[in-house]
Design a protein around this motif. Structure first.
Motif, PDB file in Angstrom:
ATOM      1  N   ASN A  19       0.809  -1.210   0.000  1.00 47.46           N
ATOM      2  CA  ASN A  19       0.000   0.000   0.000  1.00 47.46           C
ATOM      3  C   ASN A  19       0.843   1.262   0.000  1.00 47.46           C
ATOM      4  OD1 ASN A  19      -2.423  -1.389   0.025  1.00 47.46           O
ATOM      5  ND2 ASN A  19      -2.551  -1.411   2.256  1.00 47.46           N
ATOM      6  N   GLU A  53      -9.154  10.946   3.259  1.00 44.73           N
ATOM      7  CA  GLU A  53      -9.373  11.263   4.666  1.00 44.73           C
ATOM      8  C   GLU A  53      -8.847  12.665   4.929  1.00 44.73           C
ATOM      9  OE1 GLU A  53      -7.803   8.277   7.373  1.00 44.73           O
ATOM     10  OE2 GLU A  53      -7.980   6.746   5.811  1.00 44.73           O
ATOM     11  N   ALA A 106      -1.329   7.195  13.216  1.00 48.31           N
ATOM     12  CA  ALA A 106      -2.379   6.195  13.442  1.00 48.31           C
ATOM     13  C   ALA A 106      -3.245   6.027  12.195  1.00 48.31           C
ATOM     14  CB  ALA A 106      -3.238   6.585  14.645  1.00 48.31           C
ATOM     15  N   ARG A 107      -3.582   7.145  11.549  1.00 50.83           N
ATOM     16  CA  ARG A 107      -4.384   7.087  10.312  1.00 50.83           C
ATOM     17  C   ARG A 107      -3.622   6.359   9.207  1.00 50.83           C
ATOM     18  NH1 ARG A 107      -8.508  11.123   9.371  1.00 50.83           N
ATOM     19  NH2 ARG A 107      -9.569  11.386  11.363  1.00 50.83           N
ATOM     20  N   ASP A 157      -1.013   4.273   9.517  1.00 44.57           N
ATOM     21  CA  ASP A 157      -0.726   2.879   9.853  1.00 44.57           C
ATOM     22  C   ASP A 157      -1.941   1.976   9.696  1.00 44.57           C
ATOM     23  OD1 ASP A 157       1.877   3.532  10.296  1.00 44.57           O
ATOM     24  OD2 ASP A 157       1.753   3.457  12.489  1.00 44.57           O
ATOM     25  N   HIS A 158      -3.137   2.555   9.767  1.00 46.57           N
ATOM     26  CA  HIS A 158      -4.365   1.786   9.513  1.00 46.57           C
ATOM     27  C   HIS A 158      -4.312   1.139   8.126  1.00 46.57           C
ATOM     28  CE1 HIS A 158      -8.612   0.741   9.490  1.00 46.57           C
ATOM     29  NE2 HIS A 158      -8.710   1.344   8.309  1.00 46.57           N
ATOM     30  N   HIS A 159      -3.578   1.758   7.207  1.00 49.31           N
ATOM     31  CA  HIS A 159      -3.477   1.256   5.825  1.00 49.31           C
ATOM     32  C   HIS A 159      -2.241   0.392   5.596  1.00 49.31           C
ATOM     33  CE1 HIS A 159      -6.843   3.789   4.660  1.00 49.31           C
ATOM     34  NE2 HIS A 159      -6.277   4.767   5.332  1.00 49.31           N
ATOM     35  N   ALA A 160      -1.477   0.112   6.642  1.00 49.62           N
ATOM     36  CA  ALA A 160      -0.276  -0.722   6.566  1.00 49.62           C
ATOM     37  C   ALA A 160       0.586  -0.345   5.357  1.00 49.62           C
ATOM     38  CB  ALA A 160      -0.656  -2.202   6.512  1.00 49.62           C
TER      39      ALA A 160
END
Length: 194
Positions: free
Chosen positions: A3, A59, A78-79, A81-84
């Motif tokens: 990603n 976002e 955090a936002r 890393d949600h998508h790795a």
């Protein structure tokens, strides 16, 4: 899936150049690479509508909502890393990032800067190149480090300065080259990692 998360603050033209290259060249089918999300620190960034029009998830995380740069960067991490992410791309993201943020994404955080680094770090690069009497200007894709506009150079494009050039005219010519070298650098980033 590998990603890519792209961060923007404005028009998103470099983001769009990367996303269009990924779609046109079938990066997902060929290499398992996709643009997973576009995140902006400005709700009114025109690039958000452009990203949506390209079918990308968007976002918004307004930096004004946070008491400190560190708090914003922690929420942004955090936002992201949600998508790795395999790669985080700064495409006109107009924020100086904290050392902790940069360290968290070390080796997988790249930026484009509108000068031939190491010349003219920071802002107002086009006018500074004109004022210095340079014969050429350009753009640089580089790895992001804690030091502003430093880090390993991944790609550069050279643009001649023309007689009577204005900062706006030079910026437009440089931007055309940015749209070419940024997707190339992203493609090369993944190609070098198999």
């Amino acid at each position: 899936m590998k990603n890519i998360v792209i961060l923007i603050s404005g028009s998103g033209s470099n983001m769009a150049a990367i996303a269009r290259a990924a779609q046109k060249e079938a990066w997902q089918a060929k290499w398992g690479v996709r643009v997973a999300a576009v995140i902006s620190n400005k709700a009114d960034a025109p690039g958000l509508a452009l990203a949506s029009g390209l079918g990308l998830a968007t976002e918004v995380l307004p930096h004004q909502s946070f008491d400190s740069r560190e708090a914003f960067d922690a929420a942004l991490m955090a936002r992201i890393d949600h998508h790795a992410p395999a790669l985080v791309v700064l495409a006109g993201f107009m924020r100086i990032l904290t050392p902790g943020f940069v360290q968290h994404y070390a080796g997988r955080l790249i930026n484009i800067h509108p000068s031939l680094l190491p010349a003219f770090t920071g802002l107002n690069t086009h006018q500074r190149a004109i004022d210095a009497g340079c014969q050429v200007a350009g753009a640089t894709v580089h790895q992001v480090t804690a030091e502003l506009d430093h880090g390993d150079i991944l790609a550069q494009a050279v643009v001649p300065l023309l007689p009577g050039d204005t900062a706006q005219a030079l910026a437009a010519r440089v931007l055309t080259q940015e749209h070419l070298i940024f997707p190339q650098a992203v493609r090369a980033f993944f190609a070098s990692r198999g």
